[in-house]
Write a protein that holds these residues in place. Structure first.
Motif, PDB file in Angstrom:
ATOM      1  N   SER A  57      15.990  -7.800   1.235  1.00  0.00           N
ATOM      2  CA  SER A  57      17.414  -7.641   1.457  1.00  0.00           C
ATOM      3  C   SER A  57      17.785  -6.168   1.435  1.00  0.00           C
ATOM      4  N   ASN A  58      19.038  -5.863   1.766  1.00  0.00           N
ATOM      5  CA  ASN A  58      19.525  -4.488   1.649  1.00  0.00           C
ATOM      6  C   ASN A  58      19.364  -4.012   0.211  1.00  0.00           C
ATOM      7  N   GLY A  59      18.818  -2.803   0.043  1.00  0.00           N
ATOM      8  CA  GLY A  59      18.640  -2.258  -1.293  1.00  0.00           C
ATOM      9  C   GLY A  59      17.399  -2.728  -2.010  1.00  0.00           C
ATOM     10  N   ALA A  60      16.552  -3.506  -1.322  1.00  0.00           N
ATOM     11  CA  ALA A  60      15.341  -4.013  -1.978  1.00  0.00           C
ATOM     12  C   ALA A  60      14.309  -2.916  -2.211  1.00  0.00           C
ATOM     13  N   GLY A  61      14.390  -1.820  -1.455  1.00  0.00           N
ATOM     14  CA  GLY A  61      13.440  -0.720  -1.637  1.00  0.00           C
ATOM     15  C   GLY A  61      12.488  -0.525  -0.482  1.00  0.00           C
ATOM     16  N   LYS A  62      12.737  -1.194   0.646  1.00  0.00           N
ATOM     17  CA  LYS A  62      11.816  -1.110   1.796  1.00  0.00           C
ATOM     18  C   LYS A  62      11.711   0.319   2.320  1.00  0.00           C
ATOM     19  N   THR A  63      12.864   0.950   2.553  1.00  0.00           N
ATOM     20  CA  THR A  63      12.851   2.311   3.093  1.00  0.00           C
ATOM     21  C   THR A  63      12.262   3.288   2.080  1.00  0.00           C
ATOM     22  N   THR A  64      12.475   3.045   0.796  1.00  0.00           N
ATOM     23  CA  THR A  64      11.889   3.907  -0.239  1.00  0.00           C
ATOM     24  C   THR A  64      10.367   3.860  -0.167  1.00  0.00           C
ATOM     25  N   VAL A  65       9.804   2.670   0.032  1.00  0.00           N
ATOM     26  CA  VAL A  65       8.349   2.546   0.181  1.00  0.00           C
ATOM     27  C   VAL A  65       7.868   3.360   1.379  1.00  0.00           C
ATOM     28  N   ILE A  66       8.553   3.224   2.507  1.00  0.00           N
ATOM     29  CA  ILE A  66       8.170   3.955   3.711  1.00  0.00           C
ATOM     30  C   ILE A  66       8.245   5.457   3.478  1.00  0.00           C
ATOM     31  N   ARG A  67       9.302   5.925   2.837  1.00  0.00           N
ATOM     32  CA  ARG A  67       9.472   7.362   2.604  1.00  0.00           C
ATOM     33  C   ARG A  67       8.378   7.917   1.691  1.00  0.00           C
ATOM     34  N   ILE A  68       7.948   7.121   0.716  1.00  0.00           N
ATOM     35  CA  ILE A  68       6.852   7.568  -0.157  1.00  0.00           C
ATOM     36  C   ILE A  68       5.540   7.615   0.627  1.00  0.00           C
ATOM     37  N   LEU A  69       5.273   6.578   1.409  1.00  0.00           N
ATOM     38  CA  LEU A  69       4.020   6.529   2.168  1.00  0.00           C
ATOM     39  C   LEU A  69       3.948   7.615   3.235  1.00  0.00           C
ATOM     40  N   SER A  70       5.096   8.066   3.731  1.00  0.00           N
ATOM     41  CA  SER A  70       5.114   9.121   4.752  1.00  0.00           C
ATOM     42  C   SER A  70       5.311  10.505   4.153  1.00  0.00           C
ATOM     43  N   THR A  71       5.213  10.610   2.822  1.00  0.00           N
ATOM     44  CA  THR A  71       5.276  11.868   2.055  1.00  0.00           C
ATOM     45  C   THR A  71       6.655  12.515   2.079  1.00  0.00           C
ATOM     46  N   LEU A  72       7.688  11.778   2.438  1.00  0.00           N
ATOM     47  CA  LEU A  72       9.045  12.320   2.411  1.00  0.00           C
ATOM     48  C   LEU A  72       9.672  12.213   1.027  1.00  0.00           C
ATOM     49  N   LEU A  73       9.044  11.441   0.145  1.00  0.00           N
ATOM     50  CA  LEU A  73       9.564  11.206  -1.191  1.00  0.00           C
ATOM     51  C   LEU A  73       8.387  11.036  -2.137  1.00  0.00           C
ATOM     52  N   ARG A  74       8.522  11.574  -3.340  1.00  0.00           N
ATOM     53  CA  ARG A  74       7.440  11.471  -4.318  1.00  0.00           C
ATOM     54  C   ARG A  74       7.706  10.309  -5.272  1.00  0.00           C
ATOM     55  N   ALA A  75       6.689   9.505  -5.501  1.00  0.00           N
ATOM     56  CA  ALA A  75       6.809   8.379  -6.426  1.00  0.00           C
ATOM     57  C   ALA A  75       6.832   8.871  -7.867  1.00  0.00           C
ATOM     58  N   ASP A  76       7.445   8.077  -8.727  1.00  0.00           N
ATOM     59  CA  ASP A  76       7.443   8.405 -10.160  1.00  0.00           C
ATOM     60  C   ASP A  76       6.130   8.005 -10.817  1.00  0.00           C
ATOM     61  N   ALA A  77       5.518   6.955 -10.304  1.00  0.00           N
ATOM     62  CA  ALA A  77       4.256   6.461 -10.869  1.00  0.00           C
ATOM     63  C   ALA A  77       3.545   5.641  -9.809  1.00  0.00           C
ATOM     64  N   GLY A  78       2.254   5.394 -10.055  1.00  0.00           N
ATOM     65  CA  GLY A  78       1.464   4.610  -9.120  1.00  0.00           C
ATOM     66  C   GLY A  78       0.698   5.477  -8.143  1.00  0.00           C
ATOM     67  N   THR A  79      -0.113   4.833  -7.316  1.00  0.00           N
ATOM     68  CA  THR A  79      -0.925   5.533  -6.329  1.00  0.00           C
ATOM     69  C   THR A  79      -0.727   4.903  -4.958  1.00  0.00           C
ATOM     70  N   ALA A  80      -0.904   5.723  -3.925  1.00  0.00           N
ATOM     71  CA  ALA A  80      -0.805   5.231  -2.548  1.00  0.00           C
ATOM     72  C   ALA A  80      -1.725   6.057  -1.670  1.00  0.00           C
ATOM     73  N   ARG A  81      -2.477   5.369  -0.829  1.00  0.00           N
ATOM     74  CA  ARG A  81      -3.369   6.033   0.112  1.00  0.00           C
ATOM     75  C   ARG A  81      -3.073   5.523   1.514  1.00  0.00           C
ATOM     76  N   VAL A  82      -3.013   6.436   2.469  1.00  0.00           N
ATOM     77  CA  VAL A  82      -2.784   6.099   3.864  1.00  0.00           C
ATOM     78  C   VAL A  82      -3.912   6.696   4.691  1.00  0.00           C
ATOM     79  N   ASN A  83      -4.603   5.845   5.440  1.00  0.00           N
ATOM     80  CA  ASN A  83      -5.770   6.271   6.221  1.00  0.00           C
ATOM     81  C   ASN A  83      -6.815   6.957   5.343  1.00  0.00           C
ATOM     82  N   GLY A  84      -6.901   6.525   4.092  1.00  0.00           N
ATOM     83  CA  GLY A  84      -7.882   7.074   3.163  1.00  0.00           C
ATOM     84  C   GLY A  84      -7.420   8.298   2.407  1.00  0.00           C
ATOM     85  N   PHE A  85      -6.214   8.792   2.677  1.00  0.00           N
ATOM     86  CA  PHE A  85      -5.715  10.015   2.044  1.00  0.00           C
ATOM     87  C   PHE A  85      -4.643   9.698   1.010  1.00  0.00           C
ATOM     88  N   ASP A  86      -4.689  10.419  -0.109  1.00  0.00           N
ATOM     89  CA  ASP A  86      -3.720  10.236  -1.180  1.00  0.00           C
ATOM     90  C   ASP A  86      -2.395  10.892  -0.797  1.00  0.00           C
TER      91      ASP A  86
END
Length: 269
Positions: A57-86
């Motif tokens: 739904s609106n506000g669920a955090g979908k765009t936040t996930v995308i922004r973190i994965l595309s390096t536009l936003l830094r996560a507070d915790a956790g790890t994410a790798r895209v194409n093998g890169f952190d």
């Protein structure tokens, strides 16, 4: 869209000689804005060459996930790798592996469709931008409108052009953040066809959407993000199995993805 200075041969190699493992791997992702906890430990994995739909739904955090994965936003915790890169420590490599198409088409309405594509190819320092543009115009059924100003394009045509622009440089992973928002049904179907072409070409697509039928049509795998967490993740057939067997009267009524969505998040519409 991300602009890089890699040469075509290097980009082609990136698309074909990829790091083994999933295209996207996320564990325990968290993000808060002051007292508002948007992500509360998101886990997801996207196979290479697949279309993965992230629903919410609106506000669920979908765009936040995308922004973190595309390096536009830094996560507070956790790890994410895209194409093998952190995403936290190898941001340049991540940006060289992806393209991002946001909720609104990022095209220049003064230029023609072909001029938009040529401009991006030149900004990426790629050889023969005219050929690159012509190939993409053909791929996305825009050849007849190639010389027209984008201001005259329909919503679906603009969106197809936007996605075509994001493919310049052959990124192995593409993020589509609610790509059909505001489009009429006909334009939405045009975008669906474009996304199917991406998957057929081996591109990994992470799609966020509020339209449940869109996920049904396009996704190999679907996850539902609710209150900052992934609460279900599976194929459409697997998600439908979460509901009781269909009731048979005169005809068999199979549950839709919309039934599954509201059942698992506990909301009644």
């Amino acid at each position: 869209m991300t602009l890089t200075q890699r040469q075509p041969s290097m980009l082609a190699a990136m698309a074909t000689d990829q790091v083994p493992g999933p295209a996207i791997h996320v564990r325990g992702l968290e993000k808060s804005y002051k007292d508002l906890r948007v992500l509360r430990g998101v886990d997801l994995e996207v196979a290479r060459g697949s279309v993965f739909a992230l629903l919410g739904s609106n506000g669920a955090g979908k765009t936040t996930v995308i922004r973190i994965l595309s390096t536009l936003l830094r996560a507070d915790a956790g790890t994410a790798r895209v194409n093998g890169f952190d995403v936290a420590t190898q941001g340049a490599d991540v940006r060289g592996s992806i393209s991002l198409t946001g909720q609104f088409a990022a095209v220049d309405e003064i230029l023609s469709g072909r001029e938009n594509l040529v401009l991006v190819a030149r900004l990426r320092h790629l050889e023969d931008p005219g050929t690159i543009a012509d190939d993409l115009l053909t791929r996305f059924s825009l050849t007849e409108a190639a010389t027209r100003r984008v201001a005259t394009y329909s919503g679906g045509m603009r969106r197809r052009l936007d996605i075509a622009m994001s493919l310049i440089g052959s990124p192995p992973v593409i993020f589509l953040d609610e790509p059909t928002t505001g489009l009429d049904p006909e334009a939405r179907i045009e975008v669906w066809q474009a996304v199917r072409k991406l998957a057929e070409g081996g591109t990994t697509v992470l799609l966020t959407t509020q339209y449940l039928n869109e996920a049904e049509q396009l996704a190999d795998r679907i996850a539902i993000l609710h209150q900052g967490r992934i609460i279900v993740d599976g194929t459409l057939a697997e998600l439908k199995q979460l509901l009781p067997p269909a009731t048979v009267e005169y005809v068999e009524k199979q549950p839709s993805l919309e039934d599954v969505f509201f059942a698992v998040i506990g909301d009644k519409q």
